[in-house]
Every structure is written in C-alpha cells, then in structure tokens.
Design a protein around this motif. Structure first.
Motif, PDB file in Angstrom:
ATOM      1  N   PRO A   1       0.832  -1.208   0.000  1.00 53.40           N
ATOM      2  CA  PRO A   1       0.000   0.000   0.000  1.00 53.40           C
ATOM      3  C   PRO A   1       0.870   1.263   0.000  1.00 53.40           C
ATOM      4  CG  PRO A   1      -0.716  -1.530   1.712  1.00 53.40           C
ATOM      5  CD  PRO A   1       0.582  -2.052   1.175  1.00 53.40           C
ATOM      6  N   ALA A   2       0.405   2.300  -0.655  1.00 51.28           N
ATOM      7  CA  ALA A   2       1.160   3.551  -0.784  1.00 51.28           C
ATOM      8  C   ALA A   2       1.538   4.124   0.584  1.00 51.28           C
ATOM      9  CB  ALA A   2       0.357   4.565  -1.590  1.00 51.28           C
ATOM     10  N   ARG A   3       0.680   3.967   1.574  1.00 48.72           N
ATOM     11  CA  ARG A   3       0.925   4.575   2.886  1.00 48.72           C
ATOM     12  C   ARG A   3       2.121   3.986   3.630  1.00 48.72           C
ATOM     13  NH1 ARG A   3      -2.842   0.782   3.654  1.00 48.72           N
ATOM     14  NH2 ARG A   3      -2.828  -0.420   5.578  1.00 48.72           N
ATOM     15  N   VAL A   4       2.608   2.804   3.217  1.00 50.86           N
ATOM     16  CA  VAL A   4       3.745   2.195   3.910  1.00 50.86           C
ATOM     17  C   VAL A   4       4.987   2.061   3.021  1.00 50.86           C
ATOM     18  CG1 VAL A   4       2.328   0.956   5.581  1.00 50.86           C
ATOM     19  CG2 VAL A   4       2.998  -0.172   3.445  1.00 50.86           C
ATOM     20  N   ARG A   5       4.972   2.655   1.863  1.00 48.56           N
ATOM     21  CA  ARG A   5       6.114   2.509   0.950  1.00 48.56           C
ATOM     22  C   ARG A   5       7.369   3.224   1.449  1.00 48.56           C
ATOM     23  NH1 ARG A   5       2.582   3.118  -4.369  1.00 48.56           N
ATOM     24  NH2 ARG A   5       1.517   1.131  -4.183  1.00 48.56           N
ATOM     25  N   ASN A   6       7.242   4.033   2.495  1.00 49.74           N
ATOM     26  CA  ASN A   6       8.437   4.608   3.095  1.00 49.74           C
ATOM     27  C   ASN A   6       9.083   3.616   4.075  1.00 49.74           C
ATOM     28  OD1 ASN A   6       6.295   4.851   4.946  1.00 49.74           O
ATOM     29  ND2 ASN A   6       7.246   6.607   5.948  1.00 49.74           N
ATOM     30  N   LYS A   7       8.396   2.493   4.327  1.00 49.50           N
ATOM     31  CA  LYS A   7       8.901   1.461   5.244  1.00 49.50           C
ATOM     32  C   LYS A   7       9.216   0.146   4.541  1.00 49.50           C
ATOM     33  CE  LYS A   7       6.361   3.400   9.051  1.00 49.50           C
ATOM     34  NZ  LYS A   7       5.153   3.378   9.807  1.00 49.50           N
ATOM     35  N   VAL A   8       8.574  -0.107   3.429  1.00 54.25           N
ATOM     36  CA  VAL A   8       8.817  -1.332   2.665  1.00 54.25           C
ATOM     37  C   VAL A   8       8.388  -1.094   1.222  1.00 54.25           C
ATOM     38  CG1 VAL A   8       6.569  -2.350   3.245  1.00 54.25           C
ATOM     39  CG2 VAL A   8       8.452  -3.843   2.593  1.00 54.25           C
ATOM     40  N   ARG A   9       9.137  -1.661   0.314  1.00 54.07           N
ATOM     41  CA  ARG A   9       8.768  -1.546  -1.103  1.00 54.07           C
ATOM     42  C   ARG A   9       9.233  -2.793  -1.837  1.00 54.07           C
ATOM     43  NH1 ARG A   9      12.894   3.455  -1.988  1.00 54.07           N
ATOM     44  NH2 ARG A   9      14.814   2.245  -2.044  1.00 54.07           N
ATOM     45  N   LEU A  10       8.605  -3.047  -2.947  1.00 56.38           N
ATOM     46  CA  LEU A  10       8.989  -4.154  -3.821  1.00 56.38           C
ATOM     47  C   LEU A  10       9.542  -3.584  -5.109  1.00 56.38           C
ATOM     48  CD1 LEU A  10       6.101  -6.771  -3.554  1.00 56.38           C
ATOM     49  CD2 LEU A  10       8.393  -6.920  -2.606  1.00 56.38           C
ATOM     50  N   THR A  11      10.611  -4.174  -5.574  1.00 54.96           N
ATOM     51  CA  THR A  11      11.204  -3.801  -6.848  1.00 54.96           C
ATOM     52  C   THR A  11      11.589  -5.092  -7.567  1.00 54.96           C
ATOM     53  OG1 THR A  11      13.426  -3.652  -5.894  1.00 54.96           O
ATOM     54  CG2 THR A  11      12.120  -1.618  -5.944  1.00 54.96           C
ATOM     55  N   TYR A  12      12.147  -4.944  -8.737  1.00 56.31           N
ATOM     56  CA  TYR A  12      12.659  -6.118  -9.453  1.00 56.31           C
ATOM     57  C   TYR A  12      13.882  -5.703 -10.253  1.00 56.31           C
ATOM     58  CZ  TYR A  12       9.928  -4.098 -13.283  1.00 56.31           C
ATOM     59  OH  TYR A  12       9.409  -3.247 -14.220  1.00 56.31           O
ATOM     60  N   ARG A  13      14.727  -6.694 -10.524  1.00 54.07           N
ATOM     61  CA  ARG A  13      15.951  -6.456 -11.288  1.00 54.07           C
ATOM     62  C   ARG A  13      16.108  -7.535 -12.346  1.00 54.07           C
ATOM     63  NH1 ARG A  13      19.100  -5.715  -5.976  1.00 54.07           N
ATOM     64  NH2 ARG A  13      18.444  -3.640  -5.405  1.00 54.07           N
ATOM     65  N   TRP A  14      16.540  -7.092 -13.511  1.00 49.85           N
ATOM     66  CA  TRP A  14      16.804  -7.999 -14.625  1.00 49.85           C
ATOM     67  C   TRP A  14      18.276  -8.371 -14.675  1.00 49.85           C
ATOM     68  CZ3 TRP A  14      13.279 -10.225 -17.698  1.00 49.85           C
ATOM     69  CH2 TRP A  14      12.011  -9.652 -17.780  1.00 49.85           C
ATOM     70  N   ARG A  15      18.527  -9.586 -15.063  1.00 48.10           N
ATOM     71  CA  ARG A  15      19.866 -10.037 -15.421  1.00 48.10           C
ATOM     72  C   ARG A  15      19.674 -11.051 -16.542  1.00 48.10           C
ATOM     73  NH1 ARG A  15      24.491 -13.009 -11.836  1.00 48.10           N
ATOM     74  NH2 ARG A  15      26.113 -12.776 -13.398  1.00 48.10           N
ATOM     75  N   GLY A  16      19.867 -10.606 -17.758  1.00 53.26           N
ATOM     76  CA  GLY A  16      19.633 -11.470 -18.913  1.00 53.26           C
ATOM     77  C   GLY A  16      18.173 -11.872 -18.993  1.00 53.26           C
ATOM     78  N   ASP A  17      17.912 -13.174 -19.032  1.00 56.95           N
ATOM     79  CA  ASP A  17      16.556 -13.719 -19.122  1.00 56.95           C
ATOM     80  C   ASP A  17      15.971 -14.035 -17.746  1.00 56.95           C
ATOM     81  OD1 ASP A  17      16.902 -13.517 -21.813  1.00 56.95           O
ATOM     82  OD2 ASP A  17      16.983 -15.660 -22.209  1.00 56.95           O
ATOM     83  N   THR A  18      16.565 -13.472 -16.712  1.00 56.60           N
ATOM     84  CA  THR A  18      16.139 -13.721 -15.338  1.00 56.60           C
ATOM     85  C   THR A  18      15.715 -12.404 -14.695  1.00 56.60           C
ATOM     86  OG1 THR A  18      17.655 -15.581 -15.136  1.00 56.60           O
ATOM     87  CG2 THR A  18      16.923 -14.563 -13.091  1.00 56.60           C
ATOM     88  N   VAL A  19      14.605 -12.464 -13.973  1.00 54.85           N
ATOM     89  CA  VAL A  19      14.158 -11.283 -13.232  1.00 54.85           C
ATOM     90  C   VAL A  19      13.928 -11.704 -11.781  1.00 54.85           C
ATOM     91  CG1 VAL A  19      11.720 -11.580 -13.885  1.00 54.85           C
ATOM     92  CG2 VAL A  19      12.543  -9.329 -13.200  1.00 54.85           C
ATOM     93  N   THR A  20      14.429 -10.870 -10.860  1.00 57.71           N
ATOM     94  CA  THR A  20      14.348 -11.177  -9.439  1.00 57.71           C
ATOM     95  C   THR A  20      13.453 -10.165  -8.748  1.00 57.71           C
ATOM     96  OG1 THR A  20      16.589 -12.069  -9.512  1.00 57.71           O
ATOM     97  CG2 THR A  20      15.695 -11.552  -7.332  1.00 57.71           C
ATOM     98  N   LEU A  21      12.491 -10.661  -7.993  1.00 56.76           N
ATOM     99  CA  LEU A  21      11.604  -9.825  -7.185  1.00 56.76           C
ATOM    100  C   LEU A  21      12.311  -9.574  -5.855  1.00 56.76           C
ATOM    101  CD1 LEU A  21       8.750  -8.552  -6.884  1.00 56.76           C
ATOM    102  CD2 LEU A  21       8.029 -10.748  -5.909  1.00 56.76           C
ATOM    103  N   ILE A  22      12.365  -8.300  -5.447  1.00 61.10           N
ATOM    104  CA  ILE A  22      13.153  -7.904  -4.281  1.00 61.10           C
ATOM    105  C   ILE A  22      12.315  -7.060  -3.330  1.00 61.10           C
ATOM    106  CG2 ILE A  22      15.176  -6.565  -3.550  1.00 61.10           C
ATOM    107  CD1 ILE A  22      16.259  -7.202  -6.451  1.00 61.10           C
ATOM    108  N   GLU A  23      12.414  -7.392  -2.041  1.00 66.39           N
ATOM    109  CA  GLU A  23      11.794  -6.582  -1.007  1.00 66.39           C
ATOM    110  C   GLU A  23      12.879  -5.673  -0.425  1.00 66.39           C
ATOM    111  OE1 GLU A  23       8.837  -7.819   2.379  1.00 66.39           O
ATOM    112  OE2 GLU A  23      10.893  -8.021   3.118  1.00 66.39           O
ATOM    113  N   GLU A  24      12.552  -4.383  -0.284  1.00 68.31           N
ATOM    114  CA  GLU A  24      13.500  -3.426   0.266  1.00 68.31           C
ATOM    115  C   GLU A  24      12.909  -2.758   1.498  1.00 68.31           C
ATOM    116  OE1 GLU A  24      14.163  -0.829  -3.076  1.00 68.31           O
ATOM    117  OE2 GLU A  24      15.795  -2.075  -3.804  1.00 68.31           O
TER     118      GLU A  24
END
Length: 113
Positions: A23-46
């Motif tokens: 939720p937008a209200r907590v994105r200053n405390k936790v967020r999800l992103t992703y990163r590509w490396r070739g044909d692989t994508v990794t979901l990341i919690e920050e």
C-alpha cells in the motif's frame, strides 16, 4: 534470448504486482522492486536499514527464469544463503502472472516467511 515483447509484458505484470502488494501509505517502510539479469528477473523486497534509515537493504523474494526454448517461465526460491532453488510446487508457465500468483499464495511460506 528474451523477446522484447515478453519483457514488456513481464514489466507490466511485475510493476502492477509491486504496486498492488505494498500500500502507498507504507512505501516509506517497505517496497517491492525487481531487477533484470539477462533472461532472469528477481523480485526484491526493500526496507530502510535500521541503523541508517536513509539507506535501504534488499532481500530477494523470488526469481523467475525464462527458457527461450520452450517459451516458459520457471519459479525459483532462495535459501538462507541466497542460493536459488527450483520451486517444485509450481509448473513452468507461459505467462509469469501464474507464478506471481503462486508467490502471493505462498503455501509453503518460503517467499514471505
């Protein structure tokens, strides 16, 4: 090699997933992103680093690998040493969304704890 059209579809699915999951209200405390490396994508919690909240730490949640030969995605989970292992409870999928749904359900509690 991952076709550009497939990459765009995956980016749409992952972008929507990351936005809807946190939720937008907590994105200053936790967020999800992703990163590509070739044909692989990794979901990341920050999250902000507890000693210095201006720095963010990252934790891999799930990894999706594209097999150009059969045009399917496979799902991987990380162990405590951040080594990736094939997630056997989900079949390879043509669309990454079904694997994202499996990560959300997380019946084994391997992705979200």
């Amino acid at each position: 090699m991952l076709p550009k059209k497939e990459q765009l579809l995956v980016e749409q699915s992952l972008g929507r997933y990351c936005e809807e999951r946190i939720p937008a209200r907590v994105r200053n405390k936790v967020r999800l992103t992703y990163r590509w490396r070739g044909d692989t994508v990794t979901l990341i919690e920050e999250r902000p680093y507890f000693r210095d909240p201006k720095r963010w730490t990252s934790h891999p949640v799930a990894q999706f690998r594209y097999d150009a030969g059969d045009k399917r995605w496979t799902l991987y989970c990380a162990d405590r040493n951040s080594r990736w292992h094939f997630y056997e409870d989900a079949e390879p999928a043509v669309a990454i969304q079904s694997l994202l749904d499996e990560v959300s359900r997380d019946p084994t509690h391997i992705f979200w704890g």
